[in-house]
Scaffold this active site. Structure first.
Site, PDB file in Angstrom:
ATOM      1  CG  HIS A  60       6.707  54.089  -5.015  1.00  0.00           C
ATOM      2  ND1 HIS A  60       6.976  54.181  -6.357  1.00  0.00           N
ATOM      3  CD2 HIS A  60       5.704  54.499  -5.518  1.00  0.00           C
ATOM      4  CE1 HIS A  60       6.313  53.909  -6.722  1.00  0.00           C
ATOM      5  NE2 HIS A  60       5.334  54.191  -7.435  1.00  0.00           N
ATOM      6  CG  ASP A 111       4.324  50.270  -7.202  1.00  0.00           C
ATOM      7  OD1 ASP A 111       3.975  51.282  -6.817  1.00  0.00           O
ATOM      8  OD2 ASP A 111       5.576  49.645  -7.268  1.00  0.00           O
ATOM      9  CB  CYS A 117      10.635  52.878  -8.707  1.00  0.00           C
ATOM     10  SG  CYS A 117       9.755  54.720  -7.706  1.00  0.00           S
ATOM     11  CD  GLU A 129      12.401  53.365  -1.577  1.00  0.00           C
ATOM     12  OE1 GLU A 129      12.624  52.325  -2.036  1.00  0.00           O
ATOM     13  OE2 GLU A 129      10.637  52.780  -2.132  1.00  0.00           O
TER      14      GLU A 129
END
Length: 154
Positions: free
Chosen positions: A59, A149, A86, A61
């Protein structure tokens, strides 16, 4: 604590947006991130590479943190992300005690912003129209990839 945009945030947020566009241009999910220390120094940037690397943990981050490398203390850092983090990315932010998160948008995906706030993290929500538009376009064109995702794949 009132979450506020700082004048020094513009450069880092622009870099996060360019990382999101890079991912989109590569056929990936358009989420970008930048990590900055308290002096405003860019420590790392990254973008979602889940599609490109076939890696469910890649992802935006997490990619940014990987690119930043090891650091003894993240508490003085701000992480910029084009989309609300998330649960996994929120976990990384909390694990490394990053004290401030600047979020481009939480319209297309609300993420775990309340969890961050409850943990004492300063959350700045920008509501950036370009971030919203790019995510909406990606989701409309790639609903299955998007649902995978965010853990809602069929």
């Amino acid at each position: 604590m009132t979450a506020m945009w700082q004048e020094s945030d513009s450069t880092a947020f622009s870099l996060a947006k360019s990382q999101a566009q890079k991912s989109f241009d590569e056929g990936g999910i358009p989420i970008g991130s930048t990590l900055v220390d308290k002096r405003g120094e860019i420590i790392g940037t990254g973008h979602n590479q889940r599609v490109q690397l076939a890696d469910p943990t890649a992802h935006g981050e997490v990619s940014c943190l990987r690119n930043a490398g090891l650091r003894g203390n993240y508490a003085d850092c701000t992480i910029f992300t084009t989309l609300a983090p998330c649960a996994m990315c929120t976990g990384a932010i909390l694990l490394f005690k990053i004290s401030r998160v600047v979020v481009g948008e939480a319209t297309t995906y609300t993420g775990d912003l309340e969890r961050l706030r409850e943990a004492g993290v300063e959350v700045v929500l920008v509501d950036d129209a370009e971030c919203i538009e790019l995510m909406q376009r990606f989701i409309a064109e790639n609903p299955e990839t998007w649902n995978e995702d965010i853990g809602e794949g069929v």
